[in-house]
Design an enzyme around this catalytic site. Structure first.
Site, mmCIF file in Angstrom:
data_model
loop_
_atom_site.group_PDB
_atom_site.id
_atom_site.type_symbol
_atom_site.label_atom_id
_atom_site.label_comp_id
_atom_site.label_asym_id
_atom_site.label_seq_id
_atom_site.Cartn_x
_atom_site.Cartn_y
_atom_site.Cartn_z
ATOM 1 C CE LYS A 1 -7.286 0.970 0.481
ATOM 2 N NZ LYS A 1 -7.912 0.168 1.712
ATOM 3 C CB SER B 1 -0.924 -0.120 1.192
ATOM 4 O OG SER B 1 -0.323 -0.263 2.465
ATOM 5 C CG HIS C 1 -3.812 -0.775 -2.249
ATOM 6 N ND1 HIS C 1 -4.488 0.282 -2.129
ATOM 7 C CD2 HIS C 1 -3.650 -1.155 -1.175
ATOM 8 C CE1 HIS C 1 -4.306 0.909 -0.913
ATOM 9 N NE2 HIS C 1 -3.807 -0.085 -0.191
HETATM 10 N N1 PMP Z 1 -5.024 -3.733 3.627
HETATM 11 C C1 PMP Z 1 -4.504 -2.839 3.133
HETATM 12 C C2 PMP Z 1 -3.252 -3.215 2.082
HETATM 13 C C3 PMP Z 1 -4.861 -1.523 3.056
HETATM 14 O O1 PMP Z 1 -3.924 -0.579 2.291
HETATM 15 C C4 PMP Z 1 -5.867 -1.114 3.748
HETATM 16 C C5 PMP Z 1 -6.447 0.273 3.712
HETATM 17 N N2 PMP Z 1 -5.698 1.343 3.799
HETATM 18 C C6 PMP Z 1 -6.784 -1.975 4.421
HETATM 19 C C7 PMP Z 1 -6.197 -3.334 4.352
HETATM 20 C C8 PMP Z 1 -7.936 -1.816 5.253
HETATM 21 O O2 PMP Z 1 -9.000 -1.536 4.373
HETATM 22 P P1 PMP Z 1 -9.985 -0.789 4.829
HETATM 23 O O3 PMP Z 1 -9.924 0.837 4.512
HETATM 24 O O4 PMP Z 1 -11.126 -1.129 4.120
HETATM 25 O O5 PMP Z 1 -10.223 -0.992 6.372
#
Ligand code: PMP
Length: 391
Positions: A237, A178, A206
C-alpha cells in the site's frame, strides 16, 4: 448454496452484488487510464505514490539483475536470500522491535499468524469491522471467535470477563479500518490486554508509512507501539511494493517461523519486491517521506471537510480513507459508474466487504493528488450524489 454455478451468478446479479474486474492501463499514479480515458484515481492504496517512484523502480531492476526474478523455494528450504534478511532487519529497526518476519501478503500474514497463535481452548477477540483476512485466520484457527462491536472498549471488557480461558487470549484489531478510515483505540486496547493477560495484534495495513513519526504506524502515533505484541503491516500500500510483515519479539518471530503455515508452505517473495520495499522504507523514514505524509494529510483533510460541507456522511473517517455513505448496493454501483463517466474513479463497496445497508463510496487519497482536482471531484460528487438522493 444452490446447485448451479450459473444460478448463483444470476442471483448475485439480481442482488446487485455481482463483481467484475476493471482494467487500469499503464502504471499506478494519481491519474490512470480506464477504458481508454484518463481519470482521477480515488480508490488506490498507493497513498504516497511510491508504486511508480523512480527510486523504487531502480532498486527493483538492480535487484533483478543481481539476484534474478524468483526465490525458487519457501523460506525454510532454500528461499531465504540476502534481501529477505536485509528487509527483515530494516523493518525491525523501523518499527523498533527485536525482530520482524516477512509474509507474502497481508492476507497470508493474517491467515497464517492467527491460527499459529490460537487454537482449540483459546479465545480470539476481534473487532466486528476487522479485515476479511483476520476473520478467515480466526475461522481457520478453531479457537473460540468472539467479535466485539466496532471500537467498543467497554463491550470488549465485558466479553473478556464473560469468556475466561486457561488457554491463550488474543485481541486483534485493524489499526486503521480499511473501509471506514477510523483508527482503533489502541491505548485502551493495550490497557485491556495488560489487565487480562492477552496478546495484542494490530493489522496496520493502512497505517504503515502513513501515520505516526517516520510513518511507523498507528501504534507509534498513539504512543503504544511497544505494547503491541504483534504489529502487522503491508508492503503493497503506502510502501508501493508487495507483501507484508509482522514486527514482534524474537521469540514470537521464531515461533511463527515454526508454526505459521502461510509462511512455511509458500515460495518466498522475489528479489525485486524486496528491494523496492527496502527503498520505500528508506524514503518513508526521511524528510521526503515527512513531506509526502504532510501532503497526503492535507489532501484527505481537504476532501473530508469539503465532502461533509456538501452534505455527505463521511462515517467517522480520520485518515486518508474517506467513505461517503450511500446505503444500498445498486446506488453505490450507480454512483461509481456515473462518476467514472465524469472522469473520477472511486469504488463503490458492497457486502460482503461491508455490512448490508452500509454500502459506500470508498475514497482514498494520495500525496500526489492536487488540491484543485480534489475540490473539483467533490463538486462532481455533490451533483451526482444529489441526483441519487444520497446528499
Ligand atoms: N489487512 C487489511 C486491513 C487490508 O486492508 C488488507 C488489504 N486490503 C489486507 C490486510 C491484505 O493485505 P494484502 O493486500 O497485502 O494481502
Amino acid at each position: 448454496m444452490s446447485g448451479s454455478i450459473a444460478d448463483e451468478l444470476e442471483e448475485l446479479r439480481r442482488q446487485g452484488l455481482h463483481r467484475r474486474l476493471r482494467l487500469v492501463a499503464g502504471s499506478q499514479g494519481s491519474r490512470v487510464t480506464v477504458a481508454g480515458r484518463e481519470v482521477l484515481l480515488l480508490c488506490s492504496n498507493n497513498y504516497l505514490g511510491l508504486a511508480d517512484h523512480p527510486r523504487l523502480k531502480e532498486a527493483a531492476v538492480r535487484a533483478t539483475e543481481r539476484f534474478g526474478t524468483g526465490s525458487g523455494a519457501s523460506r525454510l528450504v532454500s528461499g531465504t536470500m540476502e534481501l529477505h534478511e536485509a528487509l527483515e532487519e530494516r523493518l525491525a529497526r523501523f518499527k523498533g522491535t527485536e525482530a520482524a518476519l516477512l509474509f507474502n501478503s497481508g492476507y497470508a500474514a493474517n491467515s497464517g499468524i492467527i491460527p499459529a497463535l490460537a487454537g482449540k481452548g483459546d479465545v480470539i477477540f476481534s473487532d466486528r469491522l476487522n479485515h476479511a483476512s483476520i476473520v478467515d485466520g480466526a475461522l481457520l484457527s478453531r479457537a473460540k471467535f468472539v467479535r466485539y462491536p466496532h471500537n467498543d472498549v467497554a463491550a470488549l471488557r465485558r466479553l473478556l470477563e464473560a469468556n475466561p480461558t486457561t488457554g491463550r487470549r488474543l485481541i486483534v484489531t485493524d489499526g486503521v479500518f480499511s473501509m471506514d478510515g477510523d483508527v482503533a483505540p489502541l491505548r485502551e486496547l493495550a490497557a485491556l490486554k495488560r489487565e487480562f493477560g492477552a496478546l495484542l495484534m494490530v493489522d496496520d495495513a493502512h497505517g504503515t508509512g502513513v501515520l505516526g513519526g517516520g510513518g511507523r504506524g498507528s501504534g507509534e502515533m498513539l504512543g503504544v507501539a511497544q505494547e503491541i505484541d504483534l504489529q502487522m503491516g503491508t508492503l503493497g500500500k503506502a510502501l508501493g511494493s508487495f507483501g507484508a510483515y509482522v514486527a514482534a519479539s524474537r521469540e514470537l518471530v521464531e515461533y511463527l517461523v515454526n508454526r505459521a503455515r502461510s509462511f512455511i508452505f509458500s515460495t518466498s517473495l522475489p528479489p525485486a519486491v524486496l528491494a523496492a520495499a527496502l527503498a520505500a522504507i528508506g524514503l518513508v523514514d526521511s524528510p521526503e517521506g515527512e513531506e509526502l505524509r504532510r501532503r497526503l494529510d492535507r489532501n484527505a483533510r481537504l476532501f473530508r471537510e469539503a465532502a461533509a460541507g456538501a452534505g455527505f456522511d463521511t462515517m467517522g473517517s480520520a485518515t486518508q480513507i474517506v467513505p461517503l455513505f450511500v446505503g444500498g448496493a445498486e446506488e453505490a454501483m450507480t454512483f461509481t459508474a456515473r462518476l467514472l463517466d465524469k472522469g473520477i474513479f472511486a469504488q463503490g463497496i458492497r457486502p460482503p466487504t461491508v455490512p448490508a445497508g452500509t454500502c459506500r463510496l470508498r475514497c482514498t487519497f494520495m500525496a500526489t493528488h492536487g488540491e484543485e482536482e480534489i475540490l473539483r471531484a467533490v463538486g462532481v460528487m455533490e451533483r451526482v450524489g444529489r441526483d441519487l438522493g444520497v446528499v
